[in-house]
Scaffold this active site. Structure first.
Site, short mmCIF file in Angstrom:
data_model
loop_
_atom_site.label_atom_id
_atom_site.label_comp_id
_atom_site.label_asym_id
_atom_site.label_seq_id
_atom_site.Cartn_x
_atom_site.Cartn_y
_atom_site.Cartn_z
N LYS A 9 0.85 -1.19 0.00
CA LYS A 9 0.00 0.00 0.00
C LYS A 9 0.88 1.24 0.00
O LYS A 9 1.99 1.21 0.53
CB LYS A 9 -0.92 0.00 1.23
CG LYS A 9 -1.77 -1.26 1.40
CD LYS A 9 -2.86 -1.36 0.37
CE LYS A 9 -3.73 -2.59 0.61
NZ LYS A 9 -4.83 -2.72 -0.36
N HIS A 66 -6.37 -13.26 -7.97
CA HIS A 66 -7.23 -12.29 -7.30
C HIS A 66 -8.61 -12.33 -7.95
O HIS A 66 -8.73 -12.55 -9.15
CB HIS A 66 -6.65 -10.88 -7.39
CG HIS A 66 -7.28 -9.93 -6.42
ND1 HIS A 66 -8.51 -9.35 -6.64
CD2 HIS A 66 -6.86 -9.47 -5.21
CE1 HIS A 66 -8.82 -8.58 -5.61
NE2 HIS A 66 -7.84 -8.64 -4.73
#
Length: 475
Positions: free
Chosen positions: A175, A294
Site C-alpha cells: 500500500k 485475485h
C-alpha cells in the site's frame, strides 16, 4: 420415451410456440454420473409456474429457443437437451425455488471453463419469464474435470517449493495500491519480506501505469526478494501481477518473471477472463511458476442473494481453470464472508472429496479425483487481533494476508511484518499445545506481545478496530 416429454423428431414439426415444460421439465429423470448438475435459485415472474420457469432455464441454457424450429428434427433432443429434474421451494421466501438442471456432458468443450459458462449462464439470465436467477452450485463430474489441468502446482508442491510446513503462509499487499515509484515499491517489498513475511503482493489494479511500468516493478521486486532471502535464509516471493490488456502481453510478463527467477506471478482471473487465466496456468505449470489469483469484480457477480452466481461456483471454476491461491474472504475482516458458507467453498478449493451439505451451501457431492487443491487467501481489513480466529478458521493450508495490518504499523513496514509473524507463530504454537484459540486467542496474543515490542505496538494501534456489518451472503 417419457409421455411427459416430446421432441420434434418424434411428433413431427409444428410451427409456433409452446410451453418449455412439455420438453424440458422431466421429474422422472435419473441423473447420470457424467451429467453436469446445476442448482439455480429461480424467482419466476408473477403467473409463471415454477415448472415452466425451471424448464425455461434448462432450455435456454442448452438446446432450446423461443419457438419451435424445423431443424430440431435433424438431431436428438433427448440426447442433448438440459433437463429440469427437480424443483423445491426456498424456505422463508415467497415465489422462489431451487431448480435442479442436468446437462449432458457432450454439450461442453473439453477443458474450457469459458464454454461451460457461456452455455450455463451465458444467455438465460436475461430471460423475461424470470424476475431473478442465481446459479448456486455446480456438480462437475470427474469425466469433465479430468479434461482440465487445474492448478499449476497445488498445495503440497507449493509447500515443497517454499520449504514451509505446519503453518499458514503469511502475506501482505503493498500500500498505497497506486502511486508509488518502482524503487519505493521495491523498498516496501524488501522491508516486509525482511520482517518475516513469506509473500508480498501487487494490488489487483497494479498493472503497468505511467507512475510505475511493469518491467521496472518486476526488476525492483526481484532485487528485494533476493536481498530478503539472503538475509533471512527463507524462500520469499512477491505476487507479480501479470494481468494485461492482451493475452500475449500477459504471457510476455510471465516470461520475464520466470527469467528473473522469482517463484510466483499473479492474475486477476475475472477481469482478465477464463481463457487468459487457463493459458497463464498452463504456462506456469510448464515453467515452474506458482500462480496467485485475485477475484477482483467477483462481488458484481456474486453479492446479490437472488441474482447472479454464488462465489462457490466461481471458486470451482477457478480450480478447473488453474490457480494455486485465490482470495476467499476472511469471515472476520472488512470483506464479505459468512463463516459456514465461506468454509464450504474453502473446502471445495482444498479437498479432494466434498460431501453434499446444504447447511454450508453445498448442493452436490463433489469429487475432484486427483486435481490439485488451491490455497484460500484471507485478506481484507485484518490485523494481529484477528490472527487467532484466522488460524482456527482456515487452518494451516491457507495464506493470511495483511496489507494495512502490516504497512499501517506505527514503527514502519518491517516492524509490522515482525508483529504479524510473531502473532502467527504464537497462535500455531498455542494450537499445537492444545489451547482453544476461539476462546483463548486474545490471551495468546497478549502473552506473545510481552516478548515482542513490535507486536505490542500493533496490539495497541488496532485494539478497537472492528468491521461489524451484517453479511449479505447468508443461507
Amino acid at each position: 420415451m417419457s409421455p411427459k416429454t416430446e421432441t420434434k423428431a418424434s411428433v413431427g414439426f409444428k410451427a409456433g410456440v409452446k410451453d418449455y415444460r412439455l420438453t424440458y421439465y422431466t421429474p422422472e429423470y435419473e441423473t447420470k454420473e457424467t451429467d453436469i448438475l446445476a442448482a439455480f435459485r429461480v424467482t419466476p415472474q408473477p403467473g409463471v409456474p415454477p415448472e415452466e420457469a425451471g424448464a425455461a432455464v434448462a432450455a435456454e441454457s442448452s438446446t432450446g429457443t423461443w419457438t419451435t424450429v424445423w431443424t430440431d428434427g435433424l438431431t436428438s433432443l433427448d440426447r442433448y437437451k438440459g433437463r429440469c429434474y427437480h424443483i423445491e421451494p426456498v424456505a422463508g421466501e415467497e415465489n422462489q425455488y431451487i431448480a435442479y438442471v442436468a446437462y449432458p456432458l457432450d454439450l461442453f468443450e473439453e477443458g474450457s471453463v469459458t464454454n461451460m459458462f457461456t452455455s450455463i449462464v451465458g444467455n438465460v439470465f436475461g430471460f423475461k419469464a424470470l424476475r431473478a436467477l442465481r446459479l448456486e452450485d455446480l456438480r462437475i463430474p470427474p469425466a469433465y474435470s479430468k479434461t482440465f489441468q487445474g492448478p499449476p502446482h497445488g498445495i503440497q508442491v507449493e509447500r515443497d517449493k517454499l520449504n514451509k510446513y505446519g503453518r499458514p503462509l503469511l502475506g501482505c499487499t503493498i500500500k498505497p495500491k497506486l502511486g508509488l515509484s518502482a524503487k519505493n515499491y521495491g523498498r516496501a517489498v524488501y522491508e516486509c519480506l525482511r520482517g518475516g513475511l513469506d509473500f508480498t503482493k501487487d494490488d489487483e489494479n497494479v498493472n503497468s501505469q505511467p507512475f510505475m511500468r511493469w518491467r521496472d516493478r518486476f526488476v525492483f521486486c526481484a532485487e528485494a526478494i533476493y536481498k530478503a532471502q539472503a538475509e533471512t535464509g527463507e524462500i520469499k516471493g512477491h505476487y507479480l501481477n501479470a494481468t494485461a490488456g492482451t493475452c500475449e502481453e500477459m504471457i510476455k510478463r510471465a516470461v520475464f518473471a520466470r527469467e528473473l527467477g522469482v517463484p510466483i506471478v499473479m492474475h486477476d482471473y475475472l477481469t482478465g477472463g477464463f481463457t487468459a487465466n487457463t493459458s497463464l496456468a498452463h504456462y506456469c505449470r510448464d515453467n515452474g511458476l506458482l500462480l496467485h489469483i485475485h477475484r477482483a469484480m467477483h462481488a458484481v457477480i456474486d453479492r446479490q442473494r437472488n441474482h447472479g452466481m454464488h462465489f462457490r461456483v466461481l471458486a470451482k471454476a477457478l480450480r478447473m481453470s488453474g490457480g494455486d491461491h485465490i482470495h476467499a474472504g476472511t469471515v472476520v475482516g472488512k470483506l464479505e464472508g459468512e463463516r459456514d458458507v465461506t468454509l464450504g467453498f474453502v473446502d471445495l478449493l482444498r479437498d479432494d472429496f466434498i460431501e453434499k451439505d446444504r447447511s454450508r451451501g453445498i448442493y452436490f457431492t463433489q469429487d475432484w479425483v486427483s486435481m490439485p487443491g488451491v490455497l484460500p487467501v484471507a485478506s481484507g481489513g485484518i490485523h494481529v487481533w484477528h490472527m487467532p480466529a484466522l488460524t482456527e478458521i482456515f487452518g494451516d493450508d491457507s495464506v493470511l494476508q495483511f496489507g494495512g495490518g502490516t504497512l499501517g504499523h506505527p514503527w514502519g513496514n518491517a516492524p509490522g511484518a515482525v508483529a504479524n509473524r510473531v502473532a502467527l507463530e504464537a497462535c500455531v504454537q498455542a494450537r499445537n499445545e492444545g489451547r482453544d484459540l476461539a476462546r483463548e486467542g486474545n490471551e495468546v496474543i497478549r502473552e506473545a506481545s510481552k516478548w515482542s515490542p513490535e507486536l505490542a505496538a500493533a496490539c495497541e494501534v488496532w485494539r478497537e478496530i472492528k468491521f461489524e456489518f451484517e453479511a449479505m451472503d447468508v443461507l
